[in-house]
Design a protein around this motif. Structure first.
Motif, short mmCIF file in Angstrom:
data_model
loop_
_atom_site.label_atom_id
_atom_site.label_comp_id
_atom_site.label_asym_id
_atom_site.label_seq_id
_atom_site.Cartn_x
_atom_site.Cartn_y
_atom_site.Cartn_z
N SER A 36 22.76 31.73 49.93
CA SER A 36 21.85 32.80 50.36
C SER A 36 21.51 33.84 49.30
O SER A 36 20.85 34.82 49.61
N SER A 37 21.95 33.67 48.06
CA SER A 37 21.51 34.58 47.00
C SER A 37 20.09 34.20 46.60
O SER A 37 19.57 33.14 47.00
N TYR A 38 19.46 35.06 45.82
CA TYR A 38 18.10 34.81 45.35
C TYR A 38 18.07 34.69 43.84
O TYR A 38 18.80 35.38 43.14
N TYR A 39 17.21 33.81 43.37
CA TYR A 39 16.99 33.64 41.94
C TYR A 39 15.49 33.83 41.70
O TYR A 39 14.66 33.23 42.39
N THR A 40 15.13 34.64 40.73
CA THR A 40 13.74 34.88 40.37
C THR A 40 13.48 34.33 38.98
O THR A 40 14.26 34.54 38.06
N PHE B 175 -0.47 34.04 38.10
CA PHE B 175 -1.09 34.96 37.16
C PHE B 175 -1.84 34.16 36.10
O PHE B 175 -1.44 33.05 35.76
N ASP B 176 -2.90 34.76 35.56
CA ASP B 176 -3.64 34.14 34.46
C ASP B 176 -3.06 34.53 33.11
O ASP B 176 -3.35 33.88 32.10
N ASP B 177 -2.26 35.58 33.09
CA ASP B 177 -1.70 36.10 31.84
C ASP B 177 -0.17 36.01 31.88
O ASP B 177 0.46 36.50 32.81
N SER B 178 0.41 35.40 30.85
CA SER B 178 1.86 35.24 30.82
C SER B 178 2.60 36.57 30.79
O SER B 178 3.67 36.71 31.39
N LEU B 179 2.05 37.55 30.10
CA LEU B 179 2.71 38.85 30.02
C LEU B 179 2.76 39.54 31.37
O LEU B 179 3.75 40.21 31.70
N GLN B 180 1.72 39.38 32.18
CA GLN B 180 1.73 39.94 33.53
C GLN B 180 2.79 39.26 34.39
O GLN B 180 3.50 39.91 35.16
N ALA B 181 2.89 37.94 34.24
CA ALA B 181 3.89 37.19 35.01
C ALA B 181 5.30 37.63 34.63
O ALA B 181 6.15 37.85 35.50
N ILE B 182 5.55 37.76 33.35
CA ILE B 182 6.88 38.19 32.88
C ILE B 182 7.20 39.60 33.37
O ILE B 182 8.32 39.89 33.79
N ALA B 183 6.22 40.48 33.34
CA ALA B 183 6.43 41.85 33.82
C ALA B 183 6.76 41.85 35.31
O ALA B 183 7.65 42.58 35.76
N CYS B 184 6.07 41.02 36.07
CA CYS B 184 6.33 40.92 37.51
C CYS B 184 7.73 40.37 37.75
O CYS B 184 8.47 40.88 38.60
N GLU B 185 8.12 39.34 37.01
CA GLU B 185 9.46 38.78 37.14
C GLU B 185 10.53 39.84 36.89
O GLU B 185 11.48 39.99 37.67
N LYS B 186 10.37 40.59 35.82
CA LYS B 186 11.34 41.64 35.49
C LYS B 186 11.41 42.70 36.59
O LYS B 186 12.50 43.18 36.92
N GLN B 187 10.25 43.04 37.14
CA GLN B 187 10.22 44.03 38.21
C GLN B 187 10.98 43.53 39.43
O GLN B 187 11.83 44.24 39.98
N LYS C 221 13.28 41.20 39.58
CA LYS C 221 14.71 41.08 39.28
C LYS C 221 15.43 42.42 39.40
O LYS C 221 16.63 42.45 39.67
N GLY C 222 14.71 43.51 39.23
CA GLY C 222 15.31 44.83 39.36
C GLY C 222 15.41 45.33 40.79
O GLY C 222 16.04 46.36 41.04
N LYS D 165 16.46 45.49 44.78
CA LYS D 165 17.60 45.19 45.64
C LYS D 165 17.20 44.07 46.60
O LYS D 165 16.03 43.79 46.81
N ARG D 166 18.19 43.45 47.17
CA ARG D 166 17.98 42.31 48.07
C ARG D 166 16.99 42.63 49.21
O ARG D 166 16.12 41.82 49.51
N ALA D 167 17.12 43.79 49.81
CA ALA D 167 16.27 44.15 50.95
C ALA D 167 14.79 44.16 50.55
O ALA D 167 13.93 43.73 51.32
N LYS D 168 14.50 44.65 49.37
CA LYS D 168 13.11 44.69 48.92
C LYS D 168 12.59 43.28 48.66
O LYS D 168 11.43 42.97 48.96
N LYS D 169 13.42 42.42 48.09
CA LYS D 169 13.02 41.01 47.90
C LYS D 169 12.75 40.35 49.24
O LYS D 169 11.77 39.63 49.40
N GLU D 170 13.61 40.60 50.21
CA GLU D 170 13.42 39.99 51.53
C GLU D 170 12.16 40.50 52.21
O GLU D 170 11.49 39.75 52.91
N ALA D 171 11.81 41.76 51.99
CA ALA D 171 10.57 42.30 52.54
C ALA D 171 9.35 41.60 51.91
O ALA D 171 8.36 41.34 52.60
#
Length: 80
Positions: A13-17, A54-66, A68-69, A71-77
């Motif tokens: 039940s953990s999450y991986y991004t 995303f059409d831009d790799s940098l946007q995708a990476i920025a979203c991934e980092k966001q 990953k930061g 908490k679980r509740a926000k990911k579940e939302a």
């Protein structure tokens, strides 16, 4: 080229991004356990619960980092 940010729910039940330019192939790699050092290796099977493109790799990476930061509740939302 498209880039994808994805969230997997692991067997315990953990999450991986992650981010990839080939979502189908990357999910298959997670399921197959290609890398014994990967977070998901001992947490298989995994289930794709969210992705965005995303059409831009940098946007995708920025979203991934966001995500990953978050908490679980926000990911579940986001997933719901």
């Amino acid at each position: 080229m498209k880039y994808y940010v994805y969230i997997l729910q692991c067997s315990e039940s953990s999450y991986y991004t992650g981010v990839t330019n080939n979502l189908e192939k990357r999910i298959a790699e997670h399921q197959a356990g290609v890398d014994k050092k990967a977070y998901t290796f001992f947490r298989r099977p995994v289930k794709l619960v969210y992705f965005d493109s995303f059409d831009d790799s940098l946007q995708a990476i920025a979203c991934e980092k966001q995500i990953k930061g978050w908490k679980r509740a926000k990911k579940e939302a986001l997933i719901e």
